[in-house]
Design a protein around this motif. Structure first.
Motif, short mmCIF file in Angstrom:
data_model
loop_
_atom_site.label_atom_id
_atom_site.label_comp_id
_atom_site.label_asym_id
_atom_site.label_seq_id
_atom_site.Cartn_x
_atom_site.Cartn_y
_atom_site.Cartn_z
N ARG A 1 -46.92 14.49 34.73
CA ARG A 1 -47.16 14.48 36.18
C ARG A 1 -48.28 13.49 36.45
NH1 ARG A 1 -48.51 18.30 41.21
NH2 ARG A 1 -50.66 18.20 40.46
N MET A 2 -47.98 12.50 37.28
CA MET A 2 -48.96 11.45 37.59
C MET A 2 -49.60 11.73 38.94
SD MET A 2 -48.46 7.30 37.73
CE MET A 2 -47.52 7.29 39.26
N VAL A 3 -50.93 11.68 38.95
CA VAL A 3 -51.70 11.83 40.19
C VAL A 3 -52.35 10.49 40.47
CG1 VAL A 3 -53.61 13.03 41.31
CG2 VAL A 3 -52.10 14.28 39.77
N GLU A 4 -51.89 9.83 41.53
CA GLU A 4 -52.38 8.48 41.84
C GLU A 4 -52.02 8.14 43.27
OE1 GLU A 4 -52.75 5.07 38.74
OE2 GLU A 4 -50.83 4.78 39.75
N ASN A 5 -52.90 7.34 43.90
CA ASN A 5 -52.64 6.86 45.27
C ASN A 5 -52.39 8.00 46.26
OD1 ASN A 5 -52.90 4.15 44.47
ND2 ASN A 5 -50.75 4.06 43.88
N GLY A 6 -53.15 9.06 46.14
CA GLY A 6 -53.08 10.15 47.10
C GLY A 6 -51.88 11.05 46.99
N ARG A 7 -51.21 11.06 45.86
CA ARG A 7 -50.05 11.94 45.70
C ARG A 7 -49.84 12.26 44.23
NH1 ARG A 7 -44.69 8.10 46.50
NH2 ARG A 7 -45.40 6.33 45.24
N ALA A 8 -49.04 13.29 44.00
CA ALA A 8 -48.66 13.68 42.65
C ALA A 8 -47.15 13.65 42.53
CB ALA A 8 -49.18 15.09 42.34
N ARG A 9 -46.65 13.12 41.41
CA ARG A 9 -45.20 13.08 41.24
C ARG A 9 -44.86 13.09 39.76
NH1 ARG A 9 -43.26 7.42 41.00
NH2 ARG A 9 -45.04 5.99 41.05
N PRO A 10 -43.67 13.62 39.42
CA PRO A 10 -43.27 13.67 38.01
C PRO A 10 -42.90 12.28 37.49
CG PRO A 10 -41.51 14.47 39.42
CD PRO A 10 -42.69 14.25 40.31
N MET A 11 -43.18 12.07 36.23
CA MET A 11 -42.81 10.83 35.54
C MET A 11 -42.08 11.23 34.26
SD MET A 11 -44.03 8.32 37.43
CE MET A 11 -44.31 6.86 36.43
N ASN A 12 -40.77 11.10 34.28
CA ASN A 12 -39.94 11.51 33.15
C ASN A 12 -39.36 10.28 32.47
OD1 ASN A 12 -40.24 14.35 33.75
ND2 ASN A 12 -38.84 14.00 35.47
N TYR A 13 -39.76 10.06 31.22
CA TYR A 13 -39.27 8.92 30.45
C TYR A 13 -38.16 9.37 29.51
CZ TYR A 13 -43.15 5.93 31.94
OH TYR A 13 -44.02 5.18 32.69
N ARG A 14 -37.34 8.41 29.10
CA ARG A 14 -36.27 8.67 28.16
C ARG A 14 -36.17 7.49 27.19
NH1 ARG A 14 -34.66 6.78 32.88
NH2 ARG A 14 -33.12 5.08 32.97
N VAL A 15 -35.78 7.76 25.97
CA VAL A 15 -35.59 6.71 24.97
C VAL A 15 -34.29 5.98 25.27
CG1 VAL A 15 -35.26 6.19 22.53
CG2 VAL A 15 -36.90 7.95 23.22
N ILE A 16 -34.35 4.64 25.36
CA ILE A 16 -33.15 3.86 25.68
C ILE A 16 -32.76 2.91 24.56
CG2 ILE A 16 -33.52 4.02 28.16
CD1 ILE A 16 -34.58 1.13 28.08
N GLY A 17 -33.52 2.89 23.46
CA GLY A 17 -33.14 2.02 22.35
C GLY A 17 -34.32 1.65 21.48
N ARG A 18 -34.03 0.79 20.53
CA ARG A 18 -35.07 0.28 19.62
C ARG A 18 -34.94 -1.24 19.54
NH1 ARG A 18 -37.15 4.81 17.62
NH2 ARG A 18 -35.79 6.63 17.45
N GLU A 19 -36.07 -1.86 19.25
CA GLU A 19 -36.08 -3.32 19.26
C GLU A 19 -37.16 -3.83 18.31
OE1 GLU A 19 -37.14 -6.60 22.64
OE2 GLU A 19 -35.64 -5.09 23.18
#
Length: 231
Positions: free
Chosen positions: A157-175
């Motif tokens: 959960r990111m709190v920034e710029n006067g708001r809070a919102r979820p940040m959900n990452y996913r693995v998309i590959g390797r390089e």
């Protein structure tokens, strides 16, 4: 229980304890100095990320971008609390030609509120209620570098710029990536969709992403590419 079996269990427990201790030590915050090339809407600049000790067991994570036409710096003072990177205060400074902008973030964990001051709109000044584990964008970079190699969940959960919102990452590959003439195996993770997306490249053992790309409608708007790093 026989003495032999008892001794075997003690030995196994010792091995497991050493493994856990080693994992915890690897996960702990470390000094870091990374040099990057930054690109933004056709402009190329030198960028730097550093993690350095601050006062009373806290750390400072600083990102700077220097160009002859513009400068930017973002900093977060934080502490490691259990498995969380807890922000204590932050600043965001930028200048372009004669225009300067500055925003300061304060996190009051005693009252459970975050507030913003400086060049902010009234509706973005807060307060925003804090939850355990909340981070800003910089600390999410560190969390990704910590969590991707062991395969932990990448939901924050990111709190920034006067708001809070979820940040959900996913693995998309390797390089395969090259940094300072050396080749590394990187894991690519992404957040967002086709309209706006952030992609980060994570290498085990390096405390920050080695590459970050932000895209809007499929076009790259901002990118950071690591050139070298050290502890």
């Amino acid at each position: 229980m026989s003495p032999t079996r008892s001794l075997a269990l003690v030995s196994l427990s010792s091995v497991l304890l050493l493994a856990v201790t080693a994992t915890d030590a690897q996960a702990a915050v470390q000094r870091f100095d990374g040099r990057y090339t930054a690109s933004y809407k056709g402009l190329t600049a030198n960028a730097r990320m550093t993690i350095t000790p601050a006062r009373n067991g806290t750390w400072m994570y600083l990102t700077t971008v220097d160009h002859m036409l513009a400068n930017m710096s973002q900093a977060t003072v934080f502490q490691e609390v259990g498995n969380h990177y807890r922000p204590l205060g932050g600043s965001d400074r930028s200048s372009y030609a004669s225009v300067k902008r500055g925003v300061t973030t304060s996190y009051n964990w005693a009252t459970g509120q975050a507030r913003w001051s400086g060049d902010v709109k009234p509706n973005r000044a807060g307060p925003v209620s804090l939850q355990n584990g909340d981070m800003d964008a910089l600390l999410i970079n560190l969390a990704l570098a910590r969590d991707v190699p062991p395969g932990r969940p990448l939901s924050y959960r990111m709190v920034e710029n006067g708001r809070a919102r979820p940040m959900n990452y996913r693995v998309i590959g390797r390089e395969r990536v090259t940094i300072g003439g050396r080749n590394y195996d990187a894991t690519k993770v992404a957040q967002g969709g086709t309209e706006k997306q952030t992609i980060a490249w994570i290498v085990a053992g390096i405390p920050a992403p080695v590459r970050i790309v932000q895209r809007e409608n499929g076009a790259t708007t901002i990118s950071l590419q690591m050139n070298s790093w050290s502890h």
